[in-house]
Design an enzyme around this catalytic site. Structure first.
Site, PDB file in Angstrom:
ATOM      1  N   ASP A  82       0.848  -1.197   0.000  1.00  0.00           N
ATOM      2  CA  ASP A  82       0.000   0.000   0.000  1.00  0.00           C
ATOM      3  C   ASP A  82       0.887   1.252   0.000  1.00  0.00           C
ATOM      4  OD1 ASP A  82      -2.441   1.346   0.186  1.00  0.00           O
ATOM      5  OD2 ASP A  82      -2.426   1.335   2.383  1.00  0.00           O
ATOM      6  N   ALA A 215     -11.529   4.799   2.112  1.00  0.00           N
ATOM      7  CA  ALA A 215     -12.946   4.436   1.962  1.00  0.00           C
ATOM      8  C   ALA A 215     -13.558   3.853   3.235  1.00  0.00           C
ATOM      9  CB  ALA A 215     -13.093   3.459   0.792  1.00  0.00           C
ATOM     10  N   SER A 259      -8.949   2.459   8.503  1.00  0.00           N
ATOM     11  CA  SER A 259      -9.428   3.150   9.715  1.00  0.00           C
ATOM     12  C   SER A 259     -10.551   2.394  10.410  1.00  0.00           C
ATOM     13  CB  SER A 259      -9.889   4.567   9.366  1.00  0.00           C
ATOM     14  OG  SER A 259      -8.803   5.322   8.898  1.00  0.00           O
TER      15      SER A 259
HETATM   16  P1  13P Z   1      -9.107   4.681   5.390  1.00  0.00           P
HETATM   17  O1  13P Z   1      -8.271   5.552   6.252  1.00  0.00           O
HETATM   18  O2  13P Z   1     -10.370   5.381   4.959  1.00  0.00           O
HETATM   19  O3  13P Z   1      -9.414   3.365   6.013  1.00  0.00           O
HETATM   20  O4  13P Z   1      -8.280   4.388   4.031  1.00  0.00           O
HETATM   21  C1  13P Z   1      -7.304   3.389   4.003  1.00  0.00           C
HETATM   22  C2  13P Z   1      -6.487   3.439   2.751  1.00  0.00           C
HETATM   23  O5  13P Z   1      -6.792   4.090   1.786  1.00  0.00           O
HETATM   24  C3  13P Z   1      -5.278   2.605   2.740  1.00  0.00           C
HETATM   25  O6  13P Z   1      -4.534   2.806   1.576  1.00  0.00           O
HETATM   26  O1  G3H Z   2      -3.412   4.865   3.522  1.00  0.00           O
HETATM   27  C1  G3H Z   2      -2.958   4.714   4.629  1.00  0.00           C
HETATM   28  C2  G3H Z   2      -3.244   3.470   5.408  1.00  0.00           C
HETATM   29  O2  G3H Z   2      -4.316   3.687   6.285  1.00  0.00           O
HETATM   30  C3  G3H Z   2      -2.022   3.000   6.107  1.00  0.00           C
HETATM   31  O3  G3H Z   2      -1.758   3.798   7.207  1.00  0.00           O
HETATM   32  O4  G3H Z   2       0.627   4.369   6.856  1.00  0.00           O
HETATM   33  O5  G3H Z   2      -0.432   4.579   9.129  1.00  0.00           O
HETATM   34  O6  G3H Z   2       0.028   2.323   8.145  1.00  0.00           O
HETATM   35  P1  G3H Z   2      -0.278   3.772   7.873  1.00  0.00           P
HETATM   36 ZN    ZN Z   3      -4.613   4.796   0.844  1.00  0.00          ZN
END
Ligand code: 13P
Ligand code: G3H
Ligand code: ZN
Length: 311
Positions: A82, A215, A259
């Protein structure tokens, strides 16, 4: 079942009018909760690790936790990086067993975003790994990057064909009003997504998988439990679930959720510790925390994603 890429998942999701949940993982309980819920509902799933997760838990632990989940379940699972910030971190994950990576060049100039996304796509494709890139910027915090509300920028549909053609990426994250974290809209502000941009992007990229970050819906149940047990999360507002459901039926094939998992986990710990202040065995409070995360994931699969029974 071995780890899979998202290629087949996205093809079926696009044609079937549903989306795959991409859930962030940081520890064993979160991996277990997500994969148990998905296994019971026979849903394909993406487990994704941020740079922060790799820093916290270490790459090898995360990969092996996910491999353990493969042994315990019977569903297609993809392992995704990610928000890869540069070529090097994408390379580490491609070489280190991930089946999908995101190169997030969204904060770069358009041409620099193209250059790095193309470089990652070439390296990944030679090794059977798929690539997500991003055009447009979301508000909120992710790793060390903080974008203030008001400084985000929607994806420009007139750039998407050129971007995808020149980079060769396999999916595209777009900015249509979602944002990272638990505070997505100002108090009193009406939550809104730019479905007109999504439609125009889809018209220009027919059949191409689109990704929505940021999301989470900030489910009130868990915010209320947190606040009733000593927490303070006033004004947390997420994306309405009916809007996400609408997106999942369209070209959006991947919906990112972190989140909401964090809120479920924290709600479980706070509720448990408030009811049992004498407890200090982590297995006791983490059992409750894991159960709430599992409940969140099951709710997403059945209510938002529509991926139940698609494994
Ligand atoms: P949220 O913070 O809305 O859960 O998004 C997570 C996300 O986009 C991780 O890449
Ligand atoms: O997009 C962000 C994700 O919620 C990951 O969050 O970088 O704090 O692990 P983090
Ligand atoms: Zn993200």
């Amino acid at each position: 079942m071995p780890l899979v890429t998202t290629t087949e998942m996205f093809k079926k999701a696009y044609e079937g009018g549903y989306a795959i949940g991409a859930f962030n993982v940081n520890n064993m309980e979160i991996v277990q909760a997500i994969t148990e819920a998905a296994d019971e509902l026979k849903s394909p799933i993406i487990l994704q690790c941020s740079s922060g997760a790799r820093k916290y838990a270490k790459h090898a632990y995360l990969v092996h936790l996910v491999k353990a989940a493969l042994e315990e379940t019977n569903i297609p699972i993809a392992l995704h990086l990610d928000h890869g910030a540069d070529f090097e971190i994408c390379k580490q994950c491609i070489d280190g067993g991930f089946t999908s990576v995101m190169i997030d060049g969204s904060s770069l100039s358009y041409e620099d975003n193209i250059a790095v996304s193309k470089k990652v796509a070439e390296y990944a494709h030679e090794r059977g790994v798929v690539v997500e890139a991003e055009l447009g910027t979301l508000a909120g915090v992710e790793d060390d990057v903080k974008v203030e509300h008001g400084s985000e920028s929607y994806t420009q549909p007139d750039q998407v064909e050129d971007f995808v053609n020149r980079t060769g990426v396999d999916s595209l994250a777009i900015a249509i009003g979602t944002s990272h974290g638990a505070y997505k809209f100002k108090p009193g502000q009406k939550p809104q997504l730019r479905f007109d941009i999504l439609e125009e992007v889809t018209r220009r990229l027919p059949g191409f998988p689109i990704v929505l970050h940021g999301a989470s819906s900030v489910l009130p149940k868990y915010v209320d439990i947190i606040n009733a047990n000593g927490g303070k999360l006033d004004d947390a507002i997420g994306i309405p679930e009916d809007m996400l459901r609408q997106a999942a039926k369209s070209a959006v094939c991947k919906i990112n959720i972190d989140s909401d998992l964090r809120l479920g986990l924290t709600a479980g710990i706070r509720e448990h510790m408030a009811a049992h202040p004498e407890h200090f065995d982590p297995r006791q409070y983490l059992t409750d925390a894991r159960a709430y995360v599992k409940e969140v994931v099951a709710h997403k699969i059945t209510t938002v994603l529509g991926s139940e029974g698609k494994a």
